[in-house]
Design a protein around this motif. Structure first.
Motif, PDB file in Angstrom:
ATOM      1  N   THR A  57      -9.044 -34.687  27.088  1.00  0.00           N
ATOM      2  CA  THR A  57      -9.458 -35.631  28.245  1.00  0.00           C
ATOM      3  C   THR A  57      -8.543 -36.397  28.598  1.00  0.00           C
ATOM      4  OG1 THR A  57     -11.775 -35.688  27.366  1.00  0.00           O
ATOM      5  CG2 THR A  57     -11.084 -37.478  28.618  1.00  0.00           C
ATOM      6  N   ILE A  58      -7.473 -36.783  27.688  1.00  0.00           N
ATOM      7  CA  ILE A  58      -6.562 -37.892  28.277  1.00  0.00           C
ATOM      8  C   ILE A  58      -5.484 -36.859  28.888  1.00  0.00           C
ATOM      9  CG2 ILE A  58      -4.426 -39.009  27.233  1.00  0.00           C
ATOM     10  CD1 ILE A  58      -6.383 -40.060  24.832  1.00  0.00           C
ATOM     11  N   LEU A  59      -5.099 -35.717  28.361  1.00  0.00           N
ATOM     12  CA  LEU A  59      -4.022 -34.684  29.079  1.00  0.00           C
ATOM     13  C   LEU A  59      -4.576 -34.465  30.324  1.00  0.00           C
ATOM     14  CD1 LEU A  59      -2.443 -32.746  26.234  1.00  0.00           C
ATOM     15  CD2 LEU A  59      -1.677 -34.712  27.159  1.00  0.00           C
ATOM     16  N   LYS A  60      -5.952 -34.401  30.818  1.00  0.00           N
ATOM     17  CA  LYS A  60      -6.428 -33.816  32.125  1.00  0.00           C
ATOM     18  C   LYS A  60      -6.470 -35.122  32.825  1.00  0.00           C
ATOM     19  CE  LYS A  60     -10.209 -31.525  33.981  1.00  0.00           C
ATOM     20  NZ  LYS A  60     -11.420 -30.603  33.853  1.00  0.00           N
ATOM     21  N   GLU A  61      -6.971 -36.213  32.498  1.00  0.00           N
ATOM     22  CA  GLU A  61      -7.191 -37.330  33.258  1.00  0.00           C
ATOM     23  C   GLU A  61      -6.159 -38.131  33.441  1.00  0.00           C
ATOM     24  OE1 GLU A  61     -10.406 -39.547  31.579  1.00  0.00           O
ATOM     25  OE2 GLU A  61     -11.990 -38.115  32.209  1.00  0.00           O
ATOM     26  N   GLN A  62      -5.048 -38.436  32.596  1.00  0.00           N
ATOM     27  CA  GLN A  62      -4.021 -39.119  32.904  1.00  0.00           C
ATOM     28  C   GLN A  62      -2.722 -38.542  33.043  1.00  0.00           C
ATOM     29  OE1 GLN A  62      -3.716 -42.241  29.535  1.00  0.00           O
ATOM     30  NE2 GLN A  62      -6.140 -42.270  29.440  1.00  0.00           N
ATOM     31  N   TYR A  63      -2.497 -37.221  32.844  1.00  0.00           N
ATOM     32  CA  TYR A  63      -1.306 -36.486  32.874  1.00  0.00           C
ATOM     33  C   TYR A  63      -1.557 -35.102  33.747  1.00  0.00           C
ATOM     34  CZ  TYR A  63       0.474 -39.523  29.341  1.00  0.00           C
ATOM     35  OH  TYR A  63       0.846 -40.446  28.768  1.00  0.00           O
ATOM     36  N   GLN A  64      -2.780 -34.878  34.119  1.00  0.00           N
ATOM     37  CA  GLN A  64      -3.043 -33.656  34.947  1.00  0.00           C
ATOM     38  C   GLN A  64      -2.837 -32.534  34.594  1.00  0.00           C
ATOM     39  OE1 GLN A  64      -1.787 -36.752  36.949  1.00  0.00           O
ATOM     40  NE2 GLN A  64      -3.880 -37.253  36.556  1.00  0.00           N
ATOM     41  N   LEU A  65      -2.705 -32.174  33.208  1.00  0.00           N
ATOM     42  CA  LEU A  65      -2.008 -31.012  32.483  1.00  0.00           C
ATOM     43  C   LEU A  65      -3.056 -29.971  32.202  1.00  0.00           C
ATOM     44  CD1 LEU A  65       0.674 -32.915  30.365  1.00  0.00           C
ATOM     45  CD2 LEU A  65       1.184 -31.413  32.303  1.00  0.00           C
ATOM     46  N   VAL A  66      -4.078 -30.272  32.330  1.00  0.00           N
ATOM     47  CA  VAL A  66      -5.304 -29.280  32.057  1.00  0.00           C
ATOM     48  C   VAL A  66      -6.192 -29.021  33.284  1.00  0.00           C
ATOM     49  CG1 VAL A  66      -7.544 -28.991  30.739  1.00  0.00           C
ATOM     50  CG2 VAL A  66      -5.861 -30.399  29.655  1.00  0.00           C
ATOM     51  N   ASP A  67      -6.367 -27.605  33.442  1.00  0.00           N
ATOM     52  CA  ASP A  67      -6.858 -27.041  34.808  1.00  0.00           C
ATOM     53  C   ASP A  67      -8.560 -27.464  34.768  1.00  0.00           C
ATOM     54  OD1 ASP A  67      -4.763 -26.490  36.071  1.00  0.00           O
ATOM     55  OD2 ASP A  67      -4.639 -24.563  34.898  1.00  0.00           O
TER      56      ASP A  67
END
Length: 367
Positions: free
Chosen positions: A357-367
């Motif tokens: 969740t954090i890597l997706k929402e705050q860093y845009q690193l998860v597709d």
């Protein structure tokens, strides 16, 4: 939810965007970001690195390794609850202290989650730098068999087990297999002398001969900073392993930094001060787990003898340790982390979901 569910055992299957294979060590997994994502994050977050620096997401796990094997417990426990968060919290604390006290930076640029570091690519110095303040463990075993010279340093005759050494010793060994260095066998983790390093500094990835003295200074300073802080909570810093590497800052200048982890129960021995003064060694580190394994199995030579590696791997694979053993280890790690940092270690119900969740929402690193 069972305890086993709270353990992050598998950390190489996160859906982080990468175009390179995930590299998994005994405890951490490294995801190299795409060049585009690295560049974007450097700009967005203002990291003090060169624009073309490759970045990686480093995810710690709760796995526990000892004697070069990964151990597991009953009930599907593939690690130690709280261990990963405790290790990262301790390393973060020391790296921050080093920076504040003007020693050197680390490879860590950002900490999105207690299990996660964003790191810059470093060119590692191929040395495991060990500092020893007390004679114990492998050094004591060799000393008690009559060895007196360690890494070119001569020890006096009258040392007692677990006693303080006359001075802080640096006993380096090779990190990985290094070929073609005169007098240094091409095997991992072989002891080396300062002379070996001086005469072959480039083979160990030093940029200059002068950097050997800098590395030794950072070693001693790092040890002293941790030792002094631990003394305040009546803990003894016995010995530790440091690793170093080179990175480039935003102006393109090479700098030597601390990397991997520092001052943790995995990479160090930490003893309880009160108990030591009473003549008893109480480990607040992984050494307690190692001793437990040596006492647990009828033939401890399997764990100590490198020629019996296949038997050792079978032992780790085929034996589930009692849950109470792993929970004792958990308590050791969490207690010492909370003492060192002054912060509570909170066990996550689902660390993997939180990380995604954090890597997706705050860093845009998860597709």
């Amino acid at each position: 939810m069972s305890l086993a569910d709270k353990v992050l055992a598998v950390n190489n299957d996160l859906p982080i965007r990468t175009d390179a294979p995930v590299h998994s060590g005994k405890v951490r997994s490294v995801y190299w970001l795409t060049a585009a994502d690295s560049k974007r994050l450097i700009q967005e977050k203002g990291y003090d690195v060169a624009q073309d620096t490759p970045l990686a997401i480093m995810v710690i796990s709760d796995r526990i390794s000892a004697f070069d094997c990964i151990w597991q417990g009953e009930g599907g426990m593939k690690g130690v609850p709280g261990k990963g968060a405790a290790l990262n919290a301790i390393s973060n604390h020391w790296f921050k202290l080093f920076k504040e006290q003007g020693l050197a930076d680390s490879h860590i640029l950002d900490i999105p989650h207690p299990f996660v570091w964003i790191v810059q690519k470093a060119k590692p110095v191929m040395i495991e730098a060990i500092c020893r303040q007390y004679i114990t463990g492998s050094m004591w075993r060799a000393y008690s068999k009559g060895e007196r010279e360690f890494c070119g340093i001569e020890l006096p005759e009258d040392l007692a087990k677990d006693s303080k050494l006359p001075e802080l010793l640096q006993t380096p060994s090779t990190k990985g297999i290094l070929e073609g260095i005169p007098g240094v066998p091409a095997v991992d983790d072989v002891n080396i002398t300062r002379k070996n390093i001086e005469e072959n500094f480039e083979a160990f990835n030093f940029k200059s001969a002068d950097d050997i003295a800098l590395y030794e200074k950072l070693l001693t300073q790092g040890f002293d900073v941790i030792s002094a802080a631990l003394e305040k909570i009546d803990q003894i810093f016995v010995d530790t392993k440091f690793e170093f590497g080179y990175v480039k800052d935003s102006s393109g200048t090479d700098k030597l930094i601390y990397m991997d982890e520092v001052g943790t129960p995995d990479s160090s021995r930490i003893w309880d001060g009160e108990q030591y003064r009473a003549g008893k060694v109480v480990e607040n580190s992984k050494e307690g787990f190692r001793q437990l394994l040596l006492n647990h199995f009828p033939d401890p030579d399997i764990l100590l003898n490198k020629d019996r590696m296949s038997e050792r791997e079978n032992l780790a694979r085929d034996n589930e340790l009692p849950e109470s053993v792993l929970m004792n280890v958990s308590k050791t790690y969490i207690d010492i982390a909370e003492k060192i940092t002054g912060q509570k270690i909170v066990l996550s119900d689902n660390p993997k979901a939180e990380i995604i969740t954090i890597l997706k929402e705050q860093y845009q690193l998860v597709d």
